[in-house]
Structures are given as C-alpha cells and as structure tokens.
Scaffold this motif. Structure first.
Motif, PDB file in Angstrom:
ATOM      1  N   LEU A  91      -2.832  -7.468  20.950  1.00 28.68           N
ATOM      2  CA  LEU A  91      -2.437  -8.615  20.133  1.00 28.68           C
ATOM      3  C   LEU A  91      -3.250  -8.670  18.833  1.00 28.68           C
ATOM      4  N   ALA A  92      -4.534  -8.325  18.923  1.00 28.76           N
ATOM      5  CA  ALA A  92      -5.368  -8.307  17.718  1.00 28.76           C
ATOM      6  C   ALA A  92      -4.884  -7.241  16.739  1.00 28.76           C
TER       7      ALA A  92
ATOM      8  N   ASP B 161      -4.977  -3.260  27.362  1.00 31.41           N
ATOM      9  CA  ASP B 161      -5.806  -4.412  27.008  1.00 31.41           C
ATOM     10  C   ASP B 161      -4.975  -5.342  26.124  1.00 31.41           C
ATOM     11  N   LEU B 162      -4.522  -6.431  26.705  1.00 34.18           N
ATOM     12  CA  LEU B 162      -3.630  -7.360  26.005  1.00 34.18           C
ATOM     13  C   LEU B 162      -4.296  -7.945  24.760  1.00 34.18           C
ATOM     14  N   THR B 163      -5.549  -8.319  24.856  1.00 35.07           N
ATOM     15  CA  THR B 163      -6.251  -8.931  23.730  1.00 35.07           C
ATOM     16  C   THR B 163      -6.345  -7.966  22.554  1.00 35.07           C
ATOM     17  N   THR B 164      -6.693  -6.720  22.818  1.00 38.20           N
ATOM     18  CA  THR B 164      -6.800  -5.721  21.756  1.00 38.20           C
ATOM     19  C   THR B 164      -5.438  -5.457  21.130  1.00 38.20           C
TER      20      THR B 164
ATOM     21  N   THR C  76       3.735  -4.659  22.698  1.00 36.60           N
ATOM     22  CA  THR C  76       2.796  -5.434  23.509  1.00 36.60           C
ATOM     23  C   THR C  76       3.537  -6.449  24.370  1.00 36.60           C
TER      24      THR C  76
END
Length: 137
Positions: A45-46, A40-43, A33
């Motif tokens: 990182l999650a 999708d950066l948020t996904t 990442t």
C-alpha cells in the motif's frame, strides 16, 4: 506558442510522461495489492501511495510549473531527472537494460531541455534583464 520555447515544451512533456508512468505504476500496484495476496500489505500500500503521489506531483510540476512558464517548476523537474539517472543505472546492472537504458535517455533529455538556454530565458529572462541594468549596491 505563447512565448514558450520548444525546449520548455519538450521538458514539460518529458516530466508529464514520467508523471504518467509513475501514476500508472501506482495504480497497477494498488490494483495488484487489492486483488491479490501481497507478502506485506503495508509495504504494498505504501508503494502504491508513493507512486500515486509522485505521479501526481510530477504532473503538477509539468503543467502547473513548466507548461505555464512558472520558474518554480524547473527545480523539482531537474531534481527528478537527477534521481532517475542512477535508478536507470541500477536497472541496467540488475539485468534489466530494456528498462534502464530508456530511463536514462529520457532523464538526460529532460535535463538537457530543462537546462537549455531558451528554457532558462523563458523562465528567468525578465529578472536577468532587469538585474543587468540595475546598479550593484
């Protein structure tokens, strides 16, 4: 061996192995990442955080719970094995049997060793013996 039966040691090893794999996958996703361009950066990182937390949690259950013969360690370990069986089945039906079959084998081995009588005796033996001699009220 400090009174730990082989089944308990194997169970702790299985859960520790699963924790190391989850931790490794979390680190891998985090590195990919940060060095790549995820859709999708948020996904991403999650997912990395989830892998790291699950890995750390399983390692804690393996060492702090099972290896140290703490009875609380068996419940989350059994739950993890139960969750891994359908994940392995999904991998098999998704044309990835090379991942799904070993996952199911490891999860079943974990369940068998976690629920084996020597493991139960090591984790709950004192209470079972003291309850057996006490009168029912």
């Amino acid at each position: 061996m400090n009174g730990r039966p082989l089944t308990l040691l194997i169970a702790a090893g299985v859960v520790a192995l699963e924790g190391l794999v989850a931790l490794g996958l979390g680190v891998y996703v985090a590195v990919q990442t940060l060095t790549g361009t995820p859709d999708d950066l948020t996904t991403a990182l999650a997912e990395a955080a989830f892998g790291l937390l699950i890995g750390a949690g399983l390692l804690w259950v393996a060492y702090g719970g099972l290896f140290r013969t703490e009875r609380w360690g068996r419940s989350p370990a059994v739950l993890a094995q139960i969750f891994l069986v359908p994940i392995g089945g999904t991998l098999i039906t998704s044309d990835q049997p090379q991942l799904g079959i070993p996952l199911i084998v490891v999860a079943v081995a974990g369940l068998v060793t976690l629920l084996a009588p020597p493991t139960t005796q090591a984790l709950y033996g004192d209470d079972q013996e003291s309850d057996a001699g006490s009168p029912r009220r």
